[in-house]
Design a protein around this motif. Structure first.
Motif, PDB file in Angstrom:
ATOM      1  N   ASP A  69       0.833  -1.208   0.000  1.00  0.00           N
ATOM      2  CA  ASP A  69       0.000   0.000   0.000  1.00  0.00           C
ATOM      3  C   ASP A  69       0.863   1.252   0.000  1.00  0.00           C
ATOM      4  OD1 ASP A  69      -2.502  -1.214  -0.061  1.00  0.00           O
ATOM      5  OD2 ASP A  69      -2.644  -1.328   2.118  1.00  0.00           O
ATOM      6  N   GLY A  70       1.903   1.259   0.823  1.00  0.00           N
ATOM      7  CA  GLY A  70       2.788   2.414   0.883  1.00  0.00           C
ATOM      8  C   GLY A  70       3.444   2.699  -0.451  1.00  0.00           C
ATOM      9  N   ARG A  71       3.955   1.662  -1.072  1.00  0.00           N
ATOM     10  CA  ARG A  71       4.615   1.803  -2.374  1.00  0.00           C
ATOM     11  C   ARG A  71       3.611   2.296  -3.429  1.00  0.00           C
ATOM     12  NH1 ARG A  71       7.774  -2.270  -2.089  1.00  0.00           N
ATOM     13  NH2 ARG A  71       6.120  -3.799  -2.278  1.00  0.00           N
ATOM     14  N   ARG A  72       2.420   1.718  -3.414  1.00  0.00           N
ATOM     15  CA  ARG A  72       1.388   2.086  -4.395  1.00  0.00           C
ATOM     16  C   ARG A  72       1.006   3.566  -4.244  1.00  0.00           C
ATOM     17  NH1 ARG A  72      -2.590  -1.522  -3.198  1.00  0.00           N
ATOM     18  NH2 ARG A  72      -1.755  -2.953  -4.731  1.00  0.00           N
ATOM     19  N   PHE A  73       0.732   3.999  -2.997  1.00  0.00           N
ATOM     20  CA  PHE A  73       0.308   5.379  -2.806  1.00  0.00           C
ATOM     21  C   PHE A  73       1.435   6.369  -3.068  1.00  0.00           C
ATOM     22  CE2 PHE A  73      -3.233   3.623  -0.007  1.00  0.00           C
ATOM     23  CZ  PHE A  73      -4.171   3.743  -1.016  1.00  0.00           C
ATOM     24  N   LEU A  74       2.667   6.009  -2.741  1.00  0.00           N
ATOM     25  CA  LEU A  74       3.797   6.892  -3.047  1.00  0.00           C
ATOM     26  C   LEU A  74       3.999   7.018  -4.555  1.00  0.00           C
ATOM     27  CD1 LEU A  74       6.300   5.919  -0.237  1.00  0.00           C
ATOM     28  CD2 LEU A  74       5.186   8.142  -0.547  1.00  0.00           C
ATOM     29  N   PHE A  75       3.861   5.910  -5.262  1.00  0.00           N
ATOM     30  CA  PHE A  75       3.973   5.924  -6.721  1.00  0.00           C
ATOM     31  C   PHE A  75       2.892   6.814  -7.329  1.00  0.00           C
ATOM     32  CE2 PHE A  75       2.591   4.172 -10.822  1.00  0.00           C
ATOM     33  CZ  PHE A  75       3.757   4.306 -11.556  1.00  0.00           C
ATOM     34  N   LEU A  76       1.636   6.623  -6.897  1.00  0.00           N
ATOM     35  CA  LEU A  76       0.530   7.427  -7.409  1.00  0.00           C
ATOM     36  C   LEU A  76       0.697   8.902  -7.042  1.00  0.00           C
ATOM     37  CD1 LEU A  76      -2.411   4.963  -6.714  1.00  0.00           C
ATOM     38  CD2 LEU A  76      -1.466   5.592  -8.965  1.00  0.00           C
ATOM     39  N   ALA A  77       1.217   9.170  -5.849  1.00  0.00           N
ATOM     40  CA  ALA A  77       1.455  10.553  -5.424  1.00  0.00           C
ATOM     41  C   ALA A  77       2.512  11.209  -6.306  1.00  0.00           C
ATOM     42  CB  ALA A  77       1.889  10.588  -3.957  1.00  0.00           C
ATOM     43  N   ALA A  78       3.563  10.478  -6.624  1.00  0.00           N
ATOM     44  CA  ALA A  78       4.611  11.024  -7.485  1.00  0.00           C
ATOM     45  C   ALA A  78       4.059  11.345  -8.876  1.00  0.00           C
ATOM     46  CB  ALA A  78       5.781  10.050  -7.577  1.00  0.00           C
TER      47      ALA A  78
END
Length: 129
Positions: free
Chosen positions: A4-13
């Motif tokens: 989840d952390g990786r997914r949301f950080l990717f989407l945020a970027a």
């Protein structure tokens, strides 16, 4: 790093990069094409887009510490939905001139509010390490 952390950080970027692109596009390419009112609509879309991209990054970072938090996961998806519905409808309205698209904007606003509330719920009574 959690999924989840990786997914949301990717989407945020990606969302942050798009907010910068759309901001530059509005400032340069649209300045001569849109009237003052529609440029203000575009700017509002960019501002909400960028601030909520940062909120999504915060959620991605918190996901590293609040593992398996359904409320935090919900907050992330609501922020993303808000960006699409709120900013997306304003971008489309500014480009097309179809003011009826503005009827979608409040749905995005509700998603943003619900996302912030879900974020608060995910942090209530929690100690972040």
């Amino acid at each position: 790093m959690t999924q989840d952390g990786r997914r949301f950080l990717f989407l945020a970027a990606l969302a942050g990069a798009l907010a910068v692109v759309f901001g530059a596009f509005g400032a340069h390419a649209l300045k001569a094409r849109l009237d003052e009112n529609m440029l203000a609509v575009w700017q509002t879309a960019v501002q909400y887009h960028f601030w909520h991209a940062l909120a999504l990054a915060l959620i991605g970072m918190l996901a590293q510490h609040l593992r398996d938090s359904r409320a935090l996961r919900l907050a992330g998806w609501l922020m993303l939905a808000g960006m699409v519905a709120f900013s997306g409808s304003l971008y489309a309205m500014a480009l097309s001139g179809v003011r009826a698209l503005g009827m979608v904007t409040p749905l995005g606003g509700v998603a943003f509010i619900a996302g912030w509330i879900a974020l608060a719920v995910s942090l209530r009574g929690t100690r972040v390490s």
